[in-house]
Design a protein around this motif. Structure first.
Motif, PDB file in Angstrom:
ATOM      1  N   ALA A   1      -3.269 -26.521 -14.659  1.00 13.28           N
ATOM      2  CA  ALA A   1      -2.635 -25.336 -15.254  1.00 13.28           C
ATOM      3  C   ALA A   1      -3.421 -24.878 -16.492  1.00 13.28           C
ATOM      4  O   ALA A   1      -4.094 -25.680 -17.149  1.00 13.28           O
ATOM      5  CB  ALA A   1      -1.204 -25.672 -15.645  1.00 13.28           C
ATOM      6  N   ASP A   2      -3.319 -23.596 -16.806  1.00 16.23           N
ATOM      7  CA  ASP A   2      -3.994 -23.085 -18.017  1.00 16.23           C
ATOM      8  C   ASP A   2      -3.192 -23.451 -19.262  1.00 16.23           C
ATOM      9  O   ASP A   2      -3.747 -23.632 -20.340  1.00 16.23           O
ATOM     10  CB  ASP A   2      -4.133 -21.555 -17.941  1.00 16.23           C
ATOM     11  CG  ASP A   2      -5.077 -21.159 -16.819  1.00 16.23           C
ATOM     12  OD1 ASP A   2      -6.114 -21.835 -16.672  1.00 16.23           O
ATOM     13  OD2 ASP A   2      -4.773 -20.202 -16.081  1.00 16.23           O
ATOM     14  N   ILE A   3      -1.872 -23.511 -19.084  1.00 18.88           N
ATOM     15  CA  ILE A   3      -1.002 -23.811 -20.229  1.00 18.88           C
ATOM     16  C   ILE A   3      -0.080 -24.972 -19.848  1.00 18.88           C
ATOM     17  O   ILE A   3       0.500 -24.975 -18.756  1.00 18.88           O
ATOM     18  CB  ILE A   3      -0.135 -22.580 -20.599  1.00 18.88           C
ATOM     19  CG1 ILE A   3      -1.026 -21.429 -21.065  1.00 18.88           C
ATOM     20  CG2 ILE A   3       0.904 -22.933 -21.664  1.00 18.88           C
ATOM     21  CD1 ILE A   3      -0.265 -20.152 -21.396  1.00 18.88           C
ATOM     22  N   ILE A   4       0.032 -25.936 -20.759  1.00 19.63           N
ATOM     23  CA  ILE A   4       1.003 -27.018 -20.565  1.00 19.63           C
ATOM     24  C   ILE A   4       2.109 -26.816 -21.594  1.00 19.63           C
ATOM     25  O   ILE A   4       1.845 -26.783 -22.797  1.00 19.63           O
ATOM     26  CB  ILE A   4       0.354 -28.400 -20.809  1.00 19.63           C
ATOM     27  CG1 ILE A   4      -0.817 -28.632 -19.846  1.00 19.63           C
ATOM     28  CG2 ILE A   4       1.404 -29.514 -20.683  1.00 19.63           C
ATOM     29  CD1 ILE A   4      -1.654 -29.862 -20.174  1.00 19.63           C
ATOM     30  N   VAL A   5       3.337 -26.642 -21.110  1.00 12.35           N
ATOM     31  CA  VAL A   5       4.465 -26.591 -22.046  1.00 12.35           C
ATOM     32  C   VAL A   5       5.109 -27.971 -21.988  1.00 12.35           C
ATOM     33  O   VAL A   5       5.574 -28.399 -20.919  1.00 12.35           O
ATOM     34  CB  VAL A   5       5.506 -25.522 -21.660  1.00 12.35           C
ATOM     35  CG1 VAL A   5       6.621 -25.481 -22.699  1.00 12.35           C
ATOM     36  CG2 VAL A   5       4.845 -24.160 -21.546  1.00 12.35           C
ATOM     37  N   PHE A   6       5.097 -28.675 -23.105  1.00 11.65           N
ATOM     38  CA  PHE A   6       5.636 -30.022 -23.117  1.00 11.65           C
ATOM     39  C   PHE A   6       7.034 -30.017 -23.714  1.00 11.65           C
ATOM     40  O   PHE A   6       7.195 -29.866 -24.926  1.00 11.65           O
ATOM     41  CB  PHE A   6       4.722 -30.992 -23.888  1.00 11.65           C
ATOM     42  CG  PHE A   6       4.794 -32.372 -23.309  1.00 11.65           C
ATOM     43  CD1 PHE A   6       5.982 -33.074 -23.342  1.00 11.65           C
ATOM     44  CD2 PHE A   6       3.709 -32.949 -22.693  1.00 11.65           C
ATOM     45  CE1 PHE A   6       6.089 -34.330 -22.764  1.00 11.65           C
ATOM     46  CE2 PHE A   6       3.796 -34.210 -22.106  1.00 11.65           C
ATOM     47  CZ  PHE A   6       4.983 -34.903 -22.146  1.00 11.65           C
ATOM     48  N   ALA A   7       8.030 -30.157 -22.853  1.00 14.39           N
ATOM     49  CA  ALA A   7       9.405 -30.236 -23.344  1.00 14.39           C
ATOM     50  C   ALA A   7       9.704 -31.714 -23.601  1.00 14.39           C
ATOM     51  O   ALA A   7      10.125 -32.457 -22.718  1.00 14.39           O
ATOM     52  CB  ALA A   7      10.365 -29.644 -22.317  1.00 14.39           C
ATOM     53  N   GLY A   8       9.405 -32.108 -24.829  1.00 15.13           N
ATOM     54  CA  GLY A   8       9.571 -33.494 -25.242  1.00 15.13           C
ATOM     55  C   GLY A   8       9.384 -33.524 -26.735  1.00 15.13           C
ATOM     56  O   GLY A   8       9.746 -32.559 -27.427  1.00 15.13           O
TER      57      GLY A   8
ATOM     58  N   LYS B   1       1.388 -16.807 -16.113  1.00 16.63           N
ATOM     59  CA  LYS B   1       0.435 -17.447 -17.032  1.00 16.63           C
ATOM     60  C   LYS B   1      -0.166 -18.739 -16.490  1.00 16.63           C
ATOM     61  O   LYS B   1      -0.891 -19.422 -17.205  1.00 16.63           O
ATOM     62  CB  LYS B   1       1.137 -17.738 -18.367  1.00 16.63           C
ATOM     63  CG  LYS B   1       1.642 -16.491 -19.056  1.00 16.63           C
ATOM     64  CD  LYS B   1       2.109 -16.768 -20.459  1.00 16.63           C
ATOM     65  CE  LYS B   1       2.534 -15.465 -21.136  1.00 16.63           C
ATOM     66  NZ  LYS B   1       2.576 -15.550 -22.577  1.00 16.63           N
ATOM     67  N   ASN B   2       0.134 -19.093 -15.259  1.00 20.82           N
ATOM     68  CA  ASN B   2      -0.304 -20.371 -14.687  1.00 20.82           C
ATOM     69  C   ASN B   2       0.007 -21.521 -15.657  1.00 20.82           C
ATOM     70  O   ASN B   2      -0.878 -22.274 -16.072  1.00 20.82           O
ATOM     71  CB  ASN B   2      -1.795 -20.343 -14.331  1.00 20.82           C
ATOM     72  CG  ASN B   2      -2.223 -21.598 -13.586  1.00 20.82           C
ATOM     73  OD1 ASN B   2      -1.412 -22.239 -12.909  1.00 20.82           O
ATOM     74  ND2 ASN B   2      -3.488 -21.983 -13.721  1.00 20.82           N
ATOM     75  N   ALA B   3       1.284 -21.613 -15.999  1.00 24.74           N
ATOM     76  CA  ALA B   3       1.722 -22.656 -16.930  1.00 24.74           C
ATOM     77  C   ALA B   3       2.517 -23.715 -16.179  1.00 24.74           C
ATOM     78  O   ALA B   3       3.160 -23.425 -15.167  1.00 24.74           O
ATOM     79  CB  ALA B   3       2.605 -22.044 -18.016  1.00 24.74           C
ATOM     80  N   VAL B   4       2.434 -24.948 -16.671  1.00 16.97           N
ATOM     81  CA  VAL B   4       3.227 -26.019 -16.096  1.00 16.97           C
ATOM     82  C   VAL B   4       4.197 -26.525 -17.172  1.00 16.97           C
ATOM     83  O   VAL B   4       3.822 -26.608 -18.345  1.00 16.97           O
ATOM     84  CB  VAL B   4       2.312 -27.151 -15.547  1.00 16.97           C
ATOM     85  CG1 VAL B   4       1.574 -27.883 -16.665  1.00 16.97           C
ATOM     86  CG2 VAL B   4       3.096 -28.167 -14.730  1.00 16.97           C
ATOM     87  N   ILE B   5       5.422 -26.812 -16.757  1.00 18.91           N
ATOM     88  CA  ILE B   5       6.415 -27.326 -17.721  1.00 18.91           C
ATOM     89  C   ILE B   5       6.664 -28.801 -17.412  1.00 18.91           C
ATOM     90  O   ILE B   5       7.114 -29.152 -16.313  1.00 18.91           O
ATOM     91  CB  ILE B   5       7.741 -26.538 -17.638  1.00 18.91           C
ATOM     92  CG1 ILE B   5       7.495 -25.052 -17.899  1.00 18.91           C
ATOM     93  CG2 ILE B   5       8.769 -27.103 -18.635  1.00 18.91           C
ATOM     94  CD1 ILE B   5       8.701 -24.147 -17.665  1.00 18.91           C
TER      95      ILE B   5
END
Ligand code: 13P
Length: 320
Positions: free
Chosen positions: A65-72, A29-33
């Motif tokens: 990235a297309d998706i940013i997953v924000f673990a916060g 998904k071209n996502a960044v965590i």
């Protein structure tokens, strides 16, 4: 495979299963965590970038990235969305809030601004998008001293929402900013007496504290700084032991960075998990996996609000 993932929930999944699923999903998904230092160790270890609020805001501003997953927590994911209005920003648990952000209601701030029209509003990044939209500039704990010094010495400033960070800035710079009466539910409760008691047990340990701690704790600290600054300090400093006055998540990176050193948590109670931020710790590997898989929960914000809130964040980024 994607469809199968949607329906299969294996109750016996181990952390390793989540790691491999998350790894293939983010590639697909071209996502960044992005993960904050207060996240659980497993999430810190799988993140593409880990950092303090400032570093993560910078990463969010730069990502392709297309998706940013924000673990916060919520305000951090909101900041990423404001900087990336056309990208999808996900937060593993939408209930991951922040007591500081909750303490500053935008309508109350608007009323205070009307009462003090000659004051500039300097807002700590731990606040809602609506509060950011009412601000002249944003700061994080990593750049607060630098940002405040960009104002002329006699500038009238209203600092929101953290009274402890605000008072710390006032003491360090000799300013007299008007302070909003908010605080972090974790840092504000840390007890200087307990810190001193720990210091009796470990006399060689240095005390390092986050500026959200109350003034009594900051007074007994050998070093005060953001999570990234504390991490940097323990790597370069010659001491072997530290009493750490902040959320416990940071210990994971500290132990990884200097495995030979010892760290003691400056808790406000003996043998309790009171330094675990209940919001930060809502994110789990399973929720991270599910949010990448289902692309929800997503941060949705009004465009006009994002446009207003972006300006003071970008001003901060350009100055720090
Ligand atoms: P940092 O600026 O060190 O990331 O602090 C963020 C925060 O929310 C502290 O409670």
């Amino acid at each position: 495979m994607g469809n199968i993932r949607k329906f299969v929930v294996n109750l016996n999944w181990s952390v390793m299963d989540f790691v491999s699923e998350i790894n293939s999903l983010r590639k697909e998904k071209n996502a960044v965590i992005l993960a904050h230092y207060y996240q659980i160790p497993e999430i810190q270890d799988i993140a593409d970038y880990i950092g303090d609020s400032l570093a993560l805001a910078r990463r969010a501003a730069e990502t392709q990235a297309d998706i940013i997953v924000f673990a916060g927590v919520h305000f951090m994911a909101e900041t990423a969305k404001i900087l990336n209005p056309d990208r999808k920003v996900l937060l593993p648990d939408l209930n991951a809030g922040c007591s500081l952000a909750d303490s500053c209601d935008a309508e109350e701030l608007a009323a205070m601004k009307a009462q003090f029209p000659d004051h500039k509003v300097l807002s700590y990044v731990n606040c809602s998008a609506k509060v950011k939209a009412l601000s002249d500039i944003i700061c994080t704990s990593g750049n607060a001293l630098k940002i405040v010094e960009t104002f002329p010495k006699d500038e009238k400033i209203l600092f929101v929402p953290d009274r402890n960070l605000g008072a710390y800035i006032n003491r360090q710079t000799g300013r007299d900013m008007k302070l909003w009466n908010g605080s972090c539910q974790i840092h504000d409760l840390l007890d200087a007496e307990k810190v001193l008691k720990l210091k009796q047990t470990y006399p060689d340990a240095k005390v390092i504290a986050h500026p959200e701690c109350n003034p009594a704790v900051l007074q007994v600290a050998d070093f005060v700084g953001s999570t990234a600054a504390m991490l940097n300090y323990i790597v370069k400093d010659s001491a072997r032991e530290y009493i750490v006055a902040t959320e416990t998540g940071i210990l994971h990176q500290m132990q990884k960075s200097v495995p030979g050193k010892k760290f003691y948590v400056a808790s406000n109670e003996e043998s309790c998990a009171c330094n675990d931020c209940p919001h930060m710790k809502l994110n789990t590997m399973e929720k991270l996996y599910r949010c990448l898989r289902d692309e929800t929960p997503e941060i949705i914000l009004d465009r006009e609000l994002m446009d207003k809130a972006r300006k003071p964040i970008e001003t901060m980024l350009s100055l720090s």
